[in-house]
Design an enzyme around this catalytic site. Sequence first.
Site: not given
Length: 468
Positions: A79, A154, A178
């Site tokens: 990420k 996210s 997330s």
Amino acid sequence: MELWQYDATDLARLIRTGRASATEAVDSVFSRLHKVNPAINAVVRIMEPEARAAAETADAARARGHALPPLHGVPVTIKINVDMAGSPTDNGVIPLKDFVAKEDSPVVANLKHAGAIIIGRTNAPAFSMRIFSDNALHGRTLNPLDPTVTPGGSSGGAGAATATGIGCIAHGNDIGGSVRIPAYCNGVVGLRTGFARIPSYNATAANAGRPIGAVLMAVQGPHTRTVRDARLALEVMARGDRRDWRWNDVPMRGAPPARPIKVALVPEFPGCKTHPAQAAAVRQAGKHLQAAGYVVEEILPPDLERGIELWHAIIATESHAGLWPNMQKMGDPDGIAAMRAWLDVFKPVDLATYMGALTEREGMLFRWMTFLQQWPLVILPTLADLPPKQVSDTTVEGQTAIFDSMRPALIAPLLGLPGLAVPVGRSGKLRTGVQVMAMRNREDLCLDAGEVIEAAEGVVVPVDPATA
């Protein structure tokens, strides 16, 4: 079957035994990436030259007879909000696009140490603060099952990449859902680890520190297509790193609980309307476990509704003081609108109320630990509702509906507990799904139950991106 279709466990075995090479595995995954990523925008920084060089090094090591680590040659993604040496920790923010890290965060270092090959960075919202993975720097990630709804956030890029076969393991992190929410939205497996299980540290932000709520609630975790890969990824990611003072060196498998293991089902989360398909998924997961010898009962753990109020009192107050000024200064218009709507609905509290919420949180933890002694597993919907339509969080009405749906996802971070998101059932184009929660350091119980559910539901296979 092409190499990109294998899970990490099987692909690592193929490479270890010489039936495939790391170079072939990376070639196959990049071929898949170039085919499907333009349609979903999950991987926003493609690291092809670096990955190919790492694959050649991996193959040379095997040829020399070196001992091979558990993920030797396996392609993975990272990420955009954790440090990776030589790559920007941009977090989807335009002014941070050249904010290049000089050293790896622990989770990146651990994946590399295990032999994994990083093929790219996955998308997130600006500052990783929405359940829509959309930002002005990298653009919008689309859900491969239905592009009209969110892929989650996210870690939405991680979930979408995993669902479409772009890598076997995708790194994510979770302070309010997330990891689990993108896993649910994309129909894959996502493990939110418990407090202090995986070391977490960004040298680019170390001097600033973090507020106590984020310290207690934010964790790292993997997205995978099989539960066994989630277990393997956990073992790799949890390798010790003393840069994180919280890291807890405990066995991956705890003491056996009393048998039969009792499971508390929460099909309808209190305080909001749970979609019938999500309630049905929880009950179906309970049936799968009951058939395997678990004792299952619908029963509410303590303080669920109050727990939601505590999460917002802590995180909204900290975000208003720290992140909100940065969002206003550097965030994109949708991120700013979404955060403003959140803070309008869940207003920051004064110091006494904030301190009281942290104190009350500990009391709630004691009550939960007592409950989990009797009911070692709790199963809830991942979201109460189906995934929301894209960009529906920029108004007060939209944000209210989304946070109502997120209520089941907030308990695990509030209490620092692990939660495993597993697909169960379907609703139209989408998978429905549940989260399996357990006591801190008992990810093994979540994974054991997840394997039972997976055996009944079927293993996730990569999908081609759908069209609207």
